[in-house]
Design a protein around this motif. Structure first.
Motif, PDB file in Angstrom:
ATOM      1  N   GLY A  86      -1.324   1.456   8.993  1.00 52.51           N
ATOM      2  CA  GLY A  86      -1.463   1.554   7.602  1.00 52.51           C
ATOM      3  C   GLY A  86      -1.837   2.970   7.190  1.00 52.51           C
ATOM      4  N   ASP A  87      -2.404   3.196   5.987  1.00 54.61           N
ATOM      5  CA  ASP A  87      -2.487   4.404   5.318  1.00 54.61           C
ATOM      6  C   ASP A  87      -3.635   5.482   6.017  1.00 54.61           C
ATOM      7  OD1 ASP A  87      -4.713   3.325   4.381  1.00 54.61           O
ATOM      8  OD2 ASP A  87      -4.038   3.353   2.306  1.00 54.61           O
ATOM      9  N   GLY A  88      -4.267   4.719   7.112  1.00 55.02           N
ATOM     10  CA  GLY A  88      -5.393   5.435   7.873  1.00 55.02           C
ATOM     11  C   GLY A  88      -6.810   5.308   7.160  1.00 55.02           C
ATOM     12  N   GLU A  89      -6.926   4.581   5.962  1.00 54.59           N
ATOM     13  CA  GLU A  89      -8.186   4.268   5.091  1.00 54.59           C
ATOM     14  C   GLU A  89      -8.617   3.004   5.397  1.00 54.59           C
ATOM     15  OE1 GLU A  89      -9.903   6.884   3.466  1.00 54.59           O
ATOM     16  OE2 GLU A  89      -7.889   8.100   4.016  1.00 54.59           O
ATOM     17  N   PRO A  90      -9.950   2.944   5.781  1.00 52.88           N
ATOM     18  CA  PRO A  90     -10.604   1.522   6.147  1.00 52.88           C
ATOM     19  C   PRO A  90     -10.269   0.542   4.933  1.00 52.88           C
ATOM     20  CG  PRO A  90     -12.113   3.410   6.654  1.00 52.88           C
ATOM     21  CD  PRO A  90     -11.031   4.063   5.958  1.00 52.88           C
ATOM     22  N   LYS A  91     -10.057  -0.798   5.421  1.00 51.34           N
ATOM     23  CA  LYS A  91     -10.142  -1.838   4.427  1.00 51.34           C
ATOM     24  C   LYS A  91     -11.220  -2.665   4.532  1.00 51.34           C
ATOM     25  CE  LYS A  91      -5.435  -1.599   3.313  1.00 51.34           C
ATOM     26  NZ  LYS A  91      -5.465  -0.039   3.595  1.00 51.34           N
ATOM     27  N   ILE A  92     -11.678  -3.498   3.749  1.00 52.47           N
ATOM     28  CA  ILE A  92     -12.874  -4.509   3.970  1.00 52.47           C
ATOM     29  C   ILE A  92     -12.201  -5.568   4.642  1.00 52.47           C
ATOM     30  CG2 ILE A  92     -14.301  -5.905   2.723  1.00 52.47           C
ATOM     31  CD1 ILE A  92     -14.915  -2.831   2.376  1.00 52.47           C
ATOM     32  N   GLY A  93     -12.816  -5.831   5.741  1.00 51.81           N
ATOM     33  CA  GLY A  93     -12.414  -7.177   6.610  1.00 51.81           C
ATOM     34  C   GLY A  93     -13.050  -8.597   6.190  1.00 51.81           C
ATOM     35  N   ALA A  94     -12.783  -9.353   7.177  1.00 50.18           N
ATOM     36  CA  ALA A  94     -13.390 -10.782   7.008  1.00 50.18           C
ATOM     37  C   ALA A  94     -14.784 -10.689   6.936  1.00 50.18           C
ATOM     38  CB  ALA A  94     -12.920 -11.471   8.141  1.00 50.18           C
ATOM     39  N   HIS A  95     -15.761  -9.818   7.516  1.00 47.46           N
ATOM     40  CA  HIS A  95     -17.086  -9.869   7.369  1.00 47.46           C
ATOM     41  C   HIS A  95     -17.673  -8.868   6.308  1.00 47.46           C
ATOM     42  CE1 HIS A  95     -16.005 -10.443  11.614  1.00 47.46           C
ATOM     43  NE2 HIS A  95     -16.600 -11.597  11.444  1.00 47.46           N
ATOM     44  N   GLY A  96     -16.769  -8.568   5.254  1.00 46.49           N
ATOM     45  CA  GLY A  96     -16.958  -7.618   4.079  1.00 46.49           C
ATOM     46  C   GLY A  96     -17.433  -6.304   4.563  1.00 46.49           C
ATOM     47  N   LYS A  97     -17.020  -6.000   5.691  1.00 46.19           N
ATOM     48  CA  LYS A  97     -17.224  -4.530   6.213  1.00 46.19           C
ATOM     49  C   LYS A  97     -16.006  -3.746   6.406  1.00 46.19           C
ATOM     50  CE  LYS A  97     -21.724  -6.023   8.066  1.00 46.19           C
ATOM     51  NZ  LYS A  97     -22.470  -6.602   8.950  1.00 46.19           N
ATOM     52  N   PRO A  98     -15.923  -2.601   6.596  1.00 45.97           N
ATOM     53  CA  PRO A  98     -14.952  -1.526   6.741  1.00 45.97           C
ATOM     54  C   PRO A  98     -14.274  -1.591   7.911  1.00 45.97           C
ATOM     55  CG  PRO A  98     -16.924  -0.271   5.981  1.00 45.97           C
ATOM     56  CD  PRO A  98     -17.434  -1.481   6.264  1.00 45.97           C
ATOM     57  N   VAL A  99     -12.995  -1.750   8.065  1.00 40.89           N
ATOM     58  CA  VAL A  99     -12.165  -1.982   9.144  1.00 40.89           C
ATOM     59  C   VAL A  99     -10.816  -1.170   9.365  1.00 40.89           C
ATOM     60  CG1 VAL A  99     -12.945  -4.465   9.696  1.00 40.89           C
ATOM     61  CG2 VAL A  99     -10.689  -4.041   8.802  1.00 40.89           C
ATOM     62  N   LEU A 100     -10.685  -0.917  10.532  1.00 42.65           N
ATOM     63  CA  LEU A 100      -9.388  -0.240  10.762  1.00 42.65           C
ATOM     64  C   LEU A 100      -8.643  -0.812  12.042  1.00 42.65           C
ATOM     65  CD1 LEU A 100     -10.127   3.645  10.694  1.00 42.65           C
ATOM     66  CD2 LEU A 100      -8.652   2.394   9.202  1.00 42.65           C
ATOM     67  N   PHE A 101      -7.208  -0.576  12.038  1.00 42.02           N
ATOM     68  CA  PHE A 101      -6.551  -1.423  13.094  1.00 42.02           C
ATOM     69  C   PHE A 101      -5.973  -0.218  13.849  1.00 42.02           C
ATOM     70  CE2 PHE A 101      -7.278  -4.932  10.918  1.00 42.02           C
ATOM     71  CZ  PHE A 101      -7.539  -6.112  11.791  1.00 42.02           C
ATOM     72  N   LEU A 102      -5.852  -0.149  15.080  1.00 47.09           N
ATOM     73  CA  LEU A 102      -5.221   0.944  15.956  1.00 47.09           C
ATOM     74  C   LEU A 102      -3.827   0.299  16.506  1.00 47.09           C
ATOM     75  CD1 LEU A 102      -8.555   2.096  17.738  1.00 47.09           C
ATOM     76  CD2 LEU A 102      -7.412   2.898  15.683  1.00 47.09           C
ATOM     77  N   HIS A 103      -2.902   1.204  16.679  1.00 46.91           N
ATOM     78  CA  HIS A 103      -1.606   0.817  17.128  1.00 46.91           C
ATOM     79  C   HIS A 103      -1.756   0.344  18.636  1.00 46.91           C
ATOM     80  CE1 HIS A 103       2.775   0.698  17.875  1.00 46.91           C
ATOM     81  NE2 HIS A 103       2.975   1.294  16.634  1.00 46.91           N
ATOM     82  N   PRO A 104      -1.120  -1.091  18.833  1.00 44.01           N
ATOM     83  CA  PRO A 104      -1.295  -1.644  20.217  1.00 44.01           C
ATOM     84  C   PRO A 104      -0.382  -0.699  21.162  1.00 44.01           C
ATOM     85  CG  PRO A 104       0.062  -2.933  18.642  1.00 44.01           C
ATOM     86  CD  PRO A 104      -0.792  -1.963  18.033  1.00 44.01           C
ATOM     87  N   LYS A 105       0.578  -0.102  21.023  1.00 48.15           N
ATOM     88  CA  LYS A 105       1.346   0.763  22.041  1.00 48.15           C
ATOM     89  C   LYS A 105       0.252   2.020  22.381  1.00 48.15           C
ATOM     90  CE  LYS A 105       6.034  -0.558  21.138  1.00 48.15           C
ATOM     91  NZ  LYS A 105       7.012  -0.116  20.306  1.00 48.15           N
ATOM     92  N   ASP A 106      -0.672   2.174  21.673  1.00 45.31           N
ATOM     93  CA  ASP A 106      -1.505   3.562  22.364  1.00 45.31           C
ATOM     94  C   ASP A 106      -2.786   2.759  23.288  1.00 45.31           C
ATOM     95  OD1 ASP A 106       0.104   5.283  20.898  1.00 45.31           O
ATOM     96  OD2 ASP A 106      -1.181   5.241  19.023  1.00 45.31           O
ATOM     97  N   PHE A 107      -2.902   1.291  23.306  1.00 48.04           N
ATOM     98  CA  PHE A 107      -3.965   0.686  24.021  1.00 48.04           C
ATOM     99  C   PHE A 107      -3.403  -0.421  24.452  1.00 48.04           C
ATOM    100  CE2 PHE A 107      -5.675   2.834  20.310  1.00 48.04           C
ATOM    101  CZ  PHE A 107      -6.780   3.532  20.926  1.00 48.04           C
ATOM    102  N   ASN A 108      -2.431  -0.120  25.571  1.00 48.47           N
ATOM    103  CA  ASN A 108      -1.917  -1.040  26.541  1.00 48.47           C
ATOM    104  C   ASN A 108      -1.732  -2.400  26.075  1.00 48.47           C
ATOM    105  OD1 ASN A 108      -4.310   0.623  28.730  1.00 48.47           O
ATOM    106  ND2 ASN A 108      -2.288   0.313  29.217  1.00 48.47           N
ATOM    107  N   GLY A 109      -0.896  -2.236  25.021  1.00 46.88           N
ATOM    108  CA  GLY A 109      -0.289  -3.593  24.341  1.00 46.88           C
ATOM    109  C   GLY A 109      -1.416  -4.492  23.768  1.00 46.88           C
TER     110      GLY A 109
END
Lengths: 134, 134
Positions: A103-126
């Motif tokens: 995404g744009d690199g900014e944290p979003k609010i996740g399922a637990h109401g807390k800030p989350v980010l996702f990292l590219h699976p290609k950089d973490f062994n799929g």
């Protein structure tokens, strides 16, 4: 940097059936379903003594889980979520090391109401990695 | 029936590189590699406060991980392991409910020296499930 394993997420094509499987066959403690329209998912948590399993069913148009299920129709392990103390510090450290933040690199609010980010699976062994600030 | 999440396992094509990633980029506490010839794997554990991530690299001919990596060359989430109190009781309950136990249905001794069984991923939403008696 990474702390507790907050949850593992499993994409499922039929949330009611998956909930019954985890409750009745595996004997797990399951939550009520929660709809999260802003994330395009309906979620049930299986509460284990030390962490959670998050069962994800697509909700609405353009759900990221729908695309995953197109490739994996019976479902599968979708992501893992690690807790971090400071998500901005974690993001900056990861970016310096060459890991890509989705995404744009900014944290979003996740399922637990807390800030989350996702990292590219290609950089973490799929493996799609979510970070959640707790 | 299912208790703690004992570990999640991630298959990797290069264990040294994956260990460095989890240690240096994600800041995790990683173990020394352990070779487990009877399971066809070399393993590194990432010790989190509440559970473990098991990094699996193929070892020797006929490793089950080699087959997985043929389909997923950069690696991926391979299985989840739940703890149970009584693996025979768990197996019998699962079989009664129609879940398939892999192999001959008898527990084997796993990476932690304890009895383990694997359940068919087709019966668990595309997720390979290991049960470990603790």
């Amino acid at each position: 940097m990474i702390g507790r394993l907050n949850h593992i997420a499993i994409a499922v094509p039929d949330l009611a059936a998956a909930t019954a499987l985890y409750r009745d066959t595996l004997g797990g403690d399951v939550s009520e379903p929660q709809t999260l329209p802003e994330h395009g998912v309906t979620v049930v948590f299986v509460n284990l003594p030390n962490t959670k399993v998050e069962l994800l069913e697509p909700l609405g148009e353009g759900s990221p889980i729908a695309k995953y299920l197109d490739s994996n129709p019976s479902g599968g392990m979708h992501h893992v979520c690690y807790e971090v103390d400071d998500i901005i510090a974690a993001r900056d450290r990861l970016s310096e090391q060459g890991a890509r933040v989705l995404g744009d690199g900014e944290p979003k609010i996740g399922a637990h109401g807390k800030p989350v980010l996702f990292l590219h699976p290609k950089d973490f062994n799929g493996t799609l990695v979510e970070l959640e600030q707790v």
